[in-house]
Design a protein around this motif. Structure first.
Motif, mmCIF file in Angstrom:
data_model
loop_
_atom_site.group_PDB
_atom_site.id
_atom_site.type_symbol
_atom_site.label_atom_id
_atom_site.label_comp_id
_atom_site.label_asym_id
_atom_site.label_seq_id
_atom_site.Cartn_x
_atom_site.Cartn_y
_atom_site.Cartn_z
ATOM 1 N N ALA A 1 13.290 7.417 1.341
ATOM 2 C CA ALA A 1 13.010 8.488 0.381
ATOM 3 C C ALA A 1 11.852 8.101 -0.530
ATOM 4 C CB ALA A 1 14.256 8.806 -0.434
ATOM 5 N N THR A 2 11.836 6.855 -0.971
ATOM 6 C CA THR A 2 10.750 6.373 -1.831
ATOM 7 C C THR A 2 9.430 6.396 -1.073
ATOM 8 O OG1 THR A 2 12.277 4.972 -3.049
ATOM 9 C CG2 THR A 2 9.945 4.416 -3.214
ATOM 10 N N ARG A 3 9.468 5.965 0.176
ATOM 11 C CA ARG A 3 8.267 5.961 1.008
ATOM 12 C C ARG A 3 7.731 7.376 1.194
ATOM 13 N NH1 ARG A 3 10.212 3.676 5.747
ATOM 14 N NH2 ARG A 3 10.754 1.968 4.412
ATOM 15 N N LYS A 4 8.655 8.317 1.457
ATOM 16 C CA LYS A 4 8.285 9.707 1.630
ATOM 17 C C LYS A 4 7.632 10.274 0.378
ATOM 18 C CE LYS A 4 11.098 12.164 4.638
ATOM 19 N NZ LYS A 4 12.260 12.998 4.934
ATOM 20 N N ALA A 5 8.213 9.975 -0.770
ATOM 21 C CA ALA A 5 7.676 10.452 -2.053
ATOM 22 C C ALA A 5 6.305 9.836 -2.313
ATOM 23 C CB ALA A 5 8.637 10.133 -3.177
ATOM 24 N N THR A 6 6.151 8.574 -1.991
ATOM 25 C CA THR A 6 4.880 7.883 -2.191
ATOM 26 C C THR A 6 3.793 8.489 -1.301
ATOM 27 O OG1 THR A 6 6.038 5.841 -2.739
ATOM 28 C CG2 THR A 6 3.717 5.637 -2.108
ATOM 29 N N LEU A 7 4.141 8.782 -0.057
ATOM 30 C CA LEU A 7 3.176 9.389 0.861
ATOM 31 C C LEU A 7 2.781 10.782 0.401
ATOM 32 C CD1 LEU A 7 4.606 8.227 4.311
ATOM 33 C CD2 LEU A 7 2.551 7.404 3.150
ATOM 34 N N ARG A 8 3.760 11.551 -0.097
ATOM 35 C CA ARG A 8 3.473 12.900 -0.593
ATOM 36 C C ARG A 8 2.520 12.853 -1.781
ATOM 37 N NH1 ARG A 8 9.272 14.850 -0.946
ATOM 38 N NH2 ARG A 8 9.791 14.947 1.216
ATOM 39 N N SER A 9 2.777 11.949 -2.707
ATOM 40 C CA SER A 9 1.936 11.870 -3.900
ATOM 41 C C SER A 9 0.541 11.342 -3.542
ATOM 42 C CB SER A 9 2.577 11.000 -4.985
ATOM 43 O OG SER A 9 2.679 9.678 -4.557
ATOM 44 N N ALA A 10 0.446 10.492 -2.548
ATOM 45 C CA ALA A 10 -0.859 9.980 -2.116
ATOM 46 C C ALA A 10 -1.650 11.066 -1.405
ATOM 47 C CB ALA A 10 -0.680 8.780 -1.202
ATOM 48 N N ALA A 11 -0.976 11.956 -0.695
ATOM 49 C CA ALA A 11 -1.637 13.026 0.036
ATOM 50 C C ALA A 11 -2.078 14.149 -0.899
ATOM 51 C CB ALA A 11 -0.701 13.587 1.115
ATOM 52 N N ALA A 12 -1.475 14.256 -2.054
ATOM 53 C CA ALA A 12 -1.791 15.351 -2.982
ATOM 54 C C ALA A 12 -3.067 15.137 -3.739
ATOM 55 C CB ALA A 12 -0.656 15.522 -3.999
#
Length: 81
Positions: free
Chosen positions: A70-81
């Motif tokens: 979940a943390t990895r997913k959130a980190t990837l989302r914020s990096a993609a934004a």
């Protein structure tokens, strides 16, 4: 079964993780260095305690794995934004 105390074996699922680990350590110690009655009691408890401790360890590992994902997913989302 009101008023009838639960045996230690019956209580194992209701114990906290810390209590299970402590009881397991005590049972292992008594199985090696206890008197005859203590060794017999430890031998009766050890399989159930070991199974419960392992089950809880696996559950903790799974929760940690899910949290990391979940943390990895959130980190990837914020990096993609």
């Amino acid at each position: 079964m009101d008023g009838v105390p639960m045996s230690l074996l019956e209580r194992i699922p209701t114990l906290s993780d810390e209590e299970v680990v402590n009881l397991l350590a005590n049972a292992r110690r008594l199985s090696e260095a206890g008197g005859d009655k203590q060794k017999a009691a430890a031998a009766e408890l050890l399989p159930a305690l070991e199974a419960e401790a392992e089950q809880r360890r696996e559950a903790r590992m799974e929760r940690a794995k899910e949290k990391r994902a979940a943390t990895r997913k959130a980190t990837l989302r914020s990096a993609a934004a």
